[in-house]
Design a protein around this motif. Structure first.
Motif, PDB file in Angstrom:
ATOM      1  N   TRP A  69       6.930   7.482   6.067  1.00 10.51           N
ATOM      2  CA  TRP A  69       5.859   6.476   6.122  1.00 10.51           C
ATOM      3  C   TRP A  69       6.069   5.531   7.300  1.00 10.51           C
ATOM      4  O   TRP A  69       5.149   5.253   8.065  1.00 10.51           O
ATOM      5  CB  TRP A  69       5.834   5.712   4.798  1.00 10.51           C
ATOM      6  CG  TRP A  69       4.762   4.681   4.664  1.00 10.51           C
ATOM      7  CD1 TRP A  69       3.414   4.904   4.547  1.00 10.51           C
ATOM      8  CD2 TRP A  69       4.947   3.257   4.608  1.00 10.51           C
ATOM      9  NE1 TRP A  69       2.755   3.700   4.427  1.00 10.51           N
ATOM     10  CE2 TRP A  69       3.669   2.677   4.455  1.00 10.51           C
ATOM     11  CE3 TRP A  69       6.051   2.431   4.659  1.00 10.51           C
ATOM     12  CZ2 TRP A  69       3.479   1.298   4.361  1.00 10.51           C
ATOM     13  CZ3 TRP A  69       5.866   1.065   4.560  1.00 10.51           C
ATOM     14  CH2 TRP A  69       4.588   0.513   4.422  1.00 10.51           C
ATOM     15  N   ARG A 117       2.550   4.113  -1.451  1.00  9.46           N
ATOM     16  CA  ARG A 117       2.376   4.729  -2.774  1.00  9.46           C
ATOM     17  C   ARG A 117       3.614   5.478  -3.255  1.00  9.46           C
ATOM     18  O   ARG A 117       3.708   5.832  -4.409  1.00  9.46           O
ATOM     19  CB  ARG A 117       1.184   5.687  -2.736  1.00  9.46           C
ATOM     20  CG  ARG A 117      -0.137   4.998  -2.463  1.00  9.46           C
ATOM     21  CD  ARG A 117      -1.289   5.978  -2.554  1.00  9.46           C
ATOM     22  NE  ARG A 117      -1.092   7.168  -1.756  1.00  9.46           N
ATOM     23  CZ  ARG A 117      -1.649   7.394  -0.567  1.00  9.46           C
ATOM     24  NH1 ARG A 117      -2.450   6.504  -0.045  1.00  9.46           N
ATOM     25  NH2 ARG A 117      -1.418   8.509   0.079  1.00  9.46           N
ATOM     26  N   GLY A 118       4.519   5.792  -2.362  1.00 12.96           N
ATOM     27  CA  GLY A 118       5.721   6.512  -2.764  1.00 12.96           C
ATOM     28  C   GLY A 118       5.539   8.012  -2.830  1.00 12.96           C
ATOM     29  O   GLY A 118       6.398   8.713  -3.372  1.00 12.96           O
ATOM     30  N   ASP A 119       4.420   8.547  -2.261  1.00 13.39           N
ATOM     31  CA  ASP A 119       4.180   9.998  -2.261  1.00 13.39           C
ATOM     32  C   ASP A 119       5.179  10.724  -1.367  1.00 13.39           C
ATOM     33  O   ASP A 119       5.382  11.923  -1.512  1.00 13.39           O
ATOM     34  CB  ASP A 119       2.799  10.359  -1.699  1.00 13.39           C
ATOM     35  CG  ASP A 119       1.669   9.553  -2.270  1.00 13.39           C
ATOM     36  OD1 ASP A 119       1.916   8.510  -2.854  1.00 13.39           O
ATOM     37  OD2 ASP A 119       0.521   9.983  -2.101  1.00 13.39           O
ATOM     38  N   CYS A 120       5.729  10.006  -0.397  1.00 14.53           N
ATOM     39  CA  CYS A 120       6.659  10.608   0.553  1.00 14.53           C
ATOM     40  C   CYS A 120       7.854   9.678   0.713  1.00 14.53           C
ATOM     41  O   CYS A 120       7.857   8.564   0.207  1.00 14.53           O
ATOM     42  CB  CYS A 120       5.962  10.839   1.903  1.00 14.53           C
ATOM     43  SG  CYS A 120       5.418   9.301   2.695  1.00 14.53           S
ATOM     44  N   ASP A 121       8.814  10.156   1.459  1.00 12.37           N
ATOM     45  CA  ASP A 121       9.989   9.352   1.767  1.00 12.37           C
ATOM     46  C   ASP A 121       9.545   8.142   2.589  1.00 12.37           C
ATOM     47  O   ASP A 121       8.666   8.256   3.446  1.00 12.37           O
ATOM     48  CB  ASP A 121      10.972  10.212   2.566  1.00 12.37           C
ATOM     49  CG  ASP A 121      12.269   9.481   2.881  1.00 12.37           C
ATOM     50  OD1 ASP A 121      12.689   8.636   2.077  1.00 12.37           O
ATOM     51  OD2 ASP A 121      12.841   9.766   3.945  1.00 12.37           O
ATOM     52  N   SER A 129       0.823  -1.216   0.000  1.00  9.09           N
ATOM     53  CA  SER A 129       0.000   0.000   0.000  1.00  9.09           C
ATOM     54  C   SER A 129       0.858   1.268   0.000  1.00  9.09           C
ATOM     55  O   SER A 129       0.314   2.372  -0.103  1.00  9.09           O
ATOM     56  CB  SER A 129      -0.943   0.016   1.213  1.00  9.09           C
ATOM     57  OG  SER A 129      -0.212   0.175   2.405  1.00  9.09           O
TER      58      SER A 129
END
Length: 167
Positions: free
Chosen positions: A57, A49-53, A47
């Motif tokens: 996460w 998504r790679g939107d943040c470092d 899950s």
């Protein structure tokens, strides 16, 4: 070595240090929470998504694990305290009912308090926030929160005395 093992090796220390800071320096608790966080991250890696470092996460998961731990600890402490009070109580059911009536009286008086006294009192007693946290919430000082809380408490005590005198 799998990708997750590499993530674990790269970020375990960062997450551990973050949780240790959250827990007030409790290393054993920080280790437990960090391990739980990585276990949850492993189950939810799909899950991400790679939107943040990934470090952010992982720290978010660790923070959620820590807050879950705090909630469970409070429930356990509260239940143990209530059981001890009940076992030590030598009061009759009528006396216990009286305590319940006092609780209703306090609840009624609390809702009559002016703001911000009502909110500060509720955050302190029900929300279990520190005076520093309450001060930040209202964009005031820790001292302001403490004074406001004690004034609210005095108002409730005075209201209880007035109500008891009327009875």
């Amino acid at each position: 070595m799998t990708d997750f093992e590499q993530i674990y090796k790269d970020y375990f220390r960062d997450v551990f240090l973050y949780v240790r800071r959250l827990s007030g320096g409790d290393e054993r608790l920080a280790e437990d929470i960090t391990s739980e966080a990585f276990f949850r991250a492993l189950r939810r890696i799909d899950s991400f998504r790679g939107d943040c470092d990934i470090r952010v996460w992982l720290c978010q998961i660790a923070k959620n694990c820590y807050y879950t731990h705090l909630k469970q600890s409070r429930r356990t402490e509260h239940t143990a305290d209530m059981e001890q009070l009940i076992s030590e109580a030598e009061e009759s059911p009528e006396e216990m009912l009286l305590c319940s009536e006092n609780a209703q009286q306090v609840k009624h008086l609390l809702h009559e308090l002016p703001d911000p006294h009502k909110e500060v009192f509720m955050w302190r007693t029900l929300g279990e926030l520190s005076f520093k946290e309450i001060g930040k919430l209202f964009h005031k000082t820790e001292n302001w929160a403490c004074v406001t809380y004690h004034r609210a408490r005095k108002m409730i005590q005075k209201g209880m005395e007035v109500d008891n005198d009327e009875k």
